[in-house]
Design a protein around this motif. Structure first.
Motif, PDB file in Angstrom:
ATOM      1  N   ASN A  40       0.822  -1.216   0.000  1.00  0.00           N
ATOM      2  CA  ASN A  40       0.000   0.000   0.000  1.00  0.00           C
ATOM      3  C   ASN A  40       0.853   1.262   0.000  1.00  0.00           C
ATOM      4  N   PHE A  41       2.106   1.118   0.409  1.00  0.00           N
ATOM      5  CA  PHE A  41       2.989   2.277   0.557  1.00  0.00           C
ATOM      6  C   PHE A  41       3.923   2.433  -0.649  1.00  0.00           C
ATOM      7  N   THR A  42       3.599   1.768  -1.751  1.00  0.00           N
ATOM      8  CA  THR A  42       4.481   1.776  -2.923  1.00  0.00           C
ATOM      9  C   THR A  42       4.744   3.187  -3.457  1.00  0.00           C
ATOM     10  N   ALA A  43       3.690   3.938  -3.726  1.00  0.00           N
ATOM     11  CA  ALA A  43       3.865   5.255  -4.354  1.00  0.00           C
ATOM     12  C   ALA A  43       4.682   6.215  -3.492  1.00  0.00           C
ATOM     13  N   PRO A  44       4.334   6.396  -2.207  1.00  0.00           N
ATOM     14  CA  PRO A  44       5.164   7.308  -1.418  1.00  0.00           C
ATOM     15  C   PRO A  44       6.594   6.804  -1.237  1.00  0.00           C
ATOM     16  N   MET A  45       6.780   5.482  -1.121  1.00  0.00           N
ATOM     17  CA  MET A  45       8.133   4.969  -0.895  1.00  0.00           C
ATOM     18  C   MET A  45       9.015   5.176  -2.114  1.00  0.00           C
ATOM     19  N   GLN A  46       8.442   5.128  -3.293  1.00  0.00           N
ATOM     20  CA  GLN A  46       9.244   5.391  -4.490  1.00  0.00           C
ATOM     21  C   GLN A  46       9.825   6.804  -4.446  1.00  0.00           C
ATOM     22  N   LYS A  47       9.027   7.755  -4.000  1.00  0.00           N
ATOM     23  CA  LYS A  47       9.521   9.132  -3.882  1.00  0.00           C
ATOM     24  C   LYS A  47      10.505   9.268  -2.718  1.00  0.00           C
ATOM     25  N   ILE A  48      10.193   8.606  -1.611  1.00  0.00           N
ATOM     26  CA  ILE A  48      11.069   8.695  -0.441  1.00  0.00           C
ATOM     27  C   ILE A  48      12.437   8.115  -0.755  1.00  0.00           C
ATOM     28  N   ALA A  49      12.474   7.001  -1.480  1.00  0.00           N
ATOM     29  CA  ALA A  49      13.751   6.377  -1.819  1.00  0.00           C
ATOM     30  C   ALA A  49      14.617   7.318  -2.645  1.00  0.00           C
ATOM     31  N   ALA A  50      13.995   8.013  -3.604  1.00  0.00           N
ATOM     32  CA  ALA A  50      14.743   8.960  -4.433  1.00  0.00           C
ATOM     33  C   ALA A  50      15.233  10.144  -3.601  1.00  0.00           C
ATOM     34  N   MET A  51      14.387  10.657  -2.727  1.00  0.00           N
ATOM     35  CA  MET A  51      14.776  11.767  -1.853  1.00  0.00           C
ATOM     36  C   MET A  51      15.887  11.341  -0.907  1.00  0.00           C
ATOM     37  N   PHE A  52      15.769  10.139  -0.370  1.00  0.00           N
ATOM     38  CA  PHE A  52      16.753   9.613   0.582  1.00  0.00           C
ATOM     39  C   PHE A  52      18.140   9.539  -0.055  1.00  0.00           C
ATOM     40  N   GLU A  53      18.197   9.055  -1.290  1.00  0.00           N
ATOM     41  CA  GLU A  53      19.483   8.960  -1.978  1.00  0.00           C
ATOM     42  C   GLU A  53      20.057  10.348  -2.265  1.00  0.00           C
ATOM     43  N   GLN A  54      19.189  11.258  -2.685  1.00  0.00           N
ATOM     44  CA  GLN A  54      19.659  12.615  -2.997  1.00  0.00           C
ATOM     45  C   GLN A  54      20.163  13.340  -1.750  1.00  0.00           C
ATOM     46  N   ASP A  55      19.462  13.155  -0.639  1.00  0.00           N
ATOM     47  CA  ASP A  55      19.789  13.898   0.579  1.00  0.00           C
ATOM     48  C   ASP A  55      20.917  13.274   1.394  1.00  0.00           C
ATOM     49  N   THR A  56      21.066  11.952   1.314  1.00  0.00           N
ATOM     50  CA  THR A  56      22.055  11.273   2.175  1.00  0.00           C
ATOM     51  C   THR A  56      23.164  10.549   1.416  1.00  0.00           C
ATOM     52  N   GLY A  57      22.946  10.287   0.144  1.00  0.00           N
ATOM     53  CA  GLY A  57      23.909   9.499  -0.619  1.00  0.00           C
ATOM     54  C   GLY A  57      23.677   8.002  -0.493  1.00  0.00           C
ATOM     55  N   HIS A  58      22.884   7.588   0.482  1.00  0.00           N
ATOM     56  CA  HIS A  58      22.574   6.164   0.658  1.00  0.00           C
ATOM     57  C   HIS A  58      21.500   5.733  -0.341  1.00  0.00           C
ATOM     58  N   LYS A  59      21.575   4.485  -0.764  1.00  0.00           N
ATOM     59  CA  LYS A  59      20.609   3.962  -1.727  1.00  0.00           C
ATOM     60  C   LYS A  59      19.703   2.941  -1.045  1.00  0.00           C
ATOM     61  N   ALA A  60      18.414   3.063  -1.268  1.00  0.00           N
ATOM     62  CA  ALA A  60      17.446   2.110  -0.731  1.00  0.00           C
ATOM     63  C   ALA A  60      17.015   1.152  -1.837  1.00  0.00           C
ATOM     64  N   GLN A  61      17.301  -0.134  -1.626  1.00  0.00           N
ATOM     65  CA  GLN A  61      16.824  -1.171  -2.535  1.00  0.00           C
ATOM     66  C   GLN A  61      15.514  -1.699  -1.949  1.00  0.00           C
ATOM     67  N   VAL A  62      14.419  -1.501  -2.668  1.00  0.00           N
ATOM     68  CA  VAL A  62      13.092  -1.719  -2.079  1.00  0.00           C
ATOM     69  C   VAL A  62      12.369  -2.890  -2.738  1.00  0.00           C
ATOM     70  N   ALA A  63      11.771  -3.742  -1.904  1.00  0.00           N
ATOM     71  CA  ALA A  63      10.882  -4.806  -2.374  1.00  0.00           C
ATOM     72  C   ALA A  63       9.493  -4.524  -1.811  1.00  0.00           C
ATOM     73  N   TYR A  64       8.464  -4.719  -2.633  1.00  0.00           N
ATOM     74  CA  TYR A  64       7.092  -4.449  -2.214  1.00  0.00           C
ATOM     75  C   TYR A  64       6.294  -5.752  -2.157  1.00  0.00           C
ATOM     76  N   GLY A  65       5.416  -5.861  -1.168  1.00  0.00           N
ATOM     77  CA  GLY A  65       4.614  -7.064  -1.059  1.00  0.00           C
ATOM     78  C   GLY A  65       3.713  -7.031   0.159  1.00  0.00           C
ATOM     79  N   SER A  66       3.139  -8.171   0.492  1.00  0.00           N
ATOM     80  CA  SER A  66       2.252  -8.243   1.649  1.00  0.00           C
ATOM     81  C   SER A  66       3.067  -8.388   2.928  1.00  0.00           C
ATOM     82  N   THR A  67       2.564  -7.796   3.983  1.00  0.00           N
ATOM     83  CA  THR A  67       3.254  -7.849   5.273  1.00  0.00           C
ATOM     84  C   THR A  67       3.406  -9.282   5.758  1.00  0.00           C
ATOM     85  N   GLY A  68       2.370 -10.096   5.561  1.00  0.00           N
ATOM     86  CA  GLY A  68       2.435 -11.493   5.982  1.00  0.00           C
ATOM     87  C   GLY A  68       3.532 -12.259   5.271  1.00  0.00           C
ATOM     88  N   ARG A  69       3.682 -12.044   3.976  1.00  0.00           N
ATOM     89  CA  ARG A  69       4.753 -12.693   3.213  1.00  0.00           C
ATOM     90  C   ARG A  69       6.125 -12.253   3.709  1.00  0.00           C
TER      91      ARG A  69
END
Length: 258
Positions: A40-69
């Motif tokens: 459910n958090f896919t859209a905001p996290m895509q933007k946050i990941a880009a902002m995070f890399e720009q602001d900190t230099g760190h890269k977030a490798q993100v996987a999306y799915g169900s919490t139970g999985r």
């Protein structure tokens, strides 16, 4: 007296060299964090990941799915550093299982459920289509895997129509799949995350009814630092970054509270 071209070139070279040294220093300290994120958090996290890399230099490798999985995957040794769950119970369970760092969890968003159709005019402001049963299929996320699916079942129970609509339910593995069922027309309506169909407080497509809060248990979405992330500066940086005013403001534009 004007500077000579050779002197200007030497000064430019020194400035460029200094800038490259700064960039090299930043790169040396940059890291990578493996993040499991509720769909459910896919859209905001895509933007946050880009902002995070720009602001900190760190890269977030993100996987999306169900919490139970994700819970099952972490228990089986999946190499995630951080989990952004769609509930607050799964992070708690992971801490109790000694798979996440105790005291390193917080609520990053409060989710909202919405009755949605991809077509305008199908869902009115009171969601009467859900009560009158004039639909063939109702899409929800699997309540055994996804907190939004569990909330959807609570809504149906609150409205006292759970048994009536049971034959019409189609269950997606996660809330993204439930959304796709409706978006593609395989289901006329669905109980999905408000963040999937709105931006800046406005429904961006189709028609929708935002569920009253009393119809289901509050969806408190917690982030937690997993054991693997404890020694990873990028993971710790992401946990801090998610709590910044800048990120919290962005999250609210997608229909979440925080």
């Amino acid at each position: 007296m004007p500077l000579s071209i050779p002197l200007l070139l030497r000064q430019f070279a020194r400035a460029l060299s200094g800038a490259l040294l700064v960039l090299a220093a930043l790169a040396a300290h940059a890291g990578e964090v493996q993040v499991a994120v509720a769909s459910n958090f896919t859209a905001p996290m895509q933007k946050i990941a880009a902002m995070f890399e720009q602001d900190t230099g760190h890269k977030a490798q993100v996987a999306y799915g169900s919490t139970g999985r994700f819970y099952a995957q972490v228990k089986n040794g999946a190499p995630f550093d951080v989990l952004l769950a769609a509930d607050n119970e799964t992070p708690q369970r992971l801490m109790e299982d000694s798979l996440a760092v105790k005291g390193m969890a917080f609520t990053y968003a409060k989710g909202k459920l919405v009755l949605w159709s991809a077509k305008p005019g199908v869902v009115d402001e009171s969601g009467s289509v859900l009560r009158n049963g004039r639909f063939d299929k109702l899409a929800i996320a699997d309540p055994k895997l996804a907190p939004y699916g569990l909330a959807a079942m609570e809504v149906l129970s609150t409205l006292k129509i759970a048994q009536v609509v049971e034959p019409k339910l189609v269950r997606g593995e996660n809330i993204s799949q439930a959304y796709q069922f409706v978006a593609t027309g395989n289901a006329q309506i669905g109980l999905v995350a408000l963040s999937q169909v709105s931006l800046d407080g406005k429904i961006t497509q189709g028609s929708a009814w935002v569920m009253p809060g009393g119809y289901y248990t509050a969806i408190l979405q917690d982030a937690v630092l997993l054991n693997k992330g404890l020694g990873n500066p990028a993971a710790l940086a992401l946990m801090d970054y998610l709590r910044t005013d800048k990120v919290r403001a962005l999250i609210r534009t997608y229909g979440y509270d925080n």
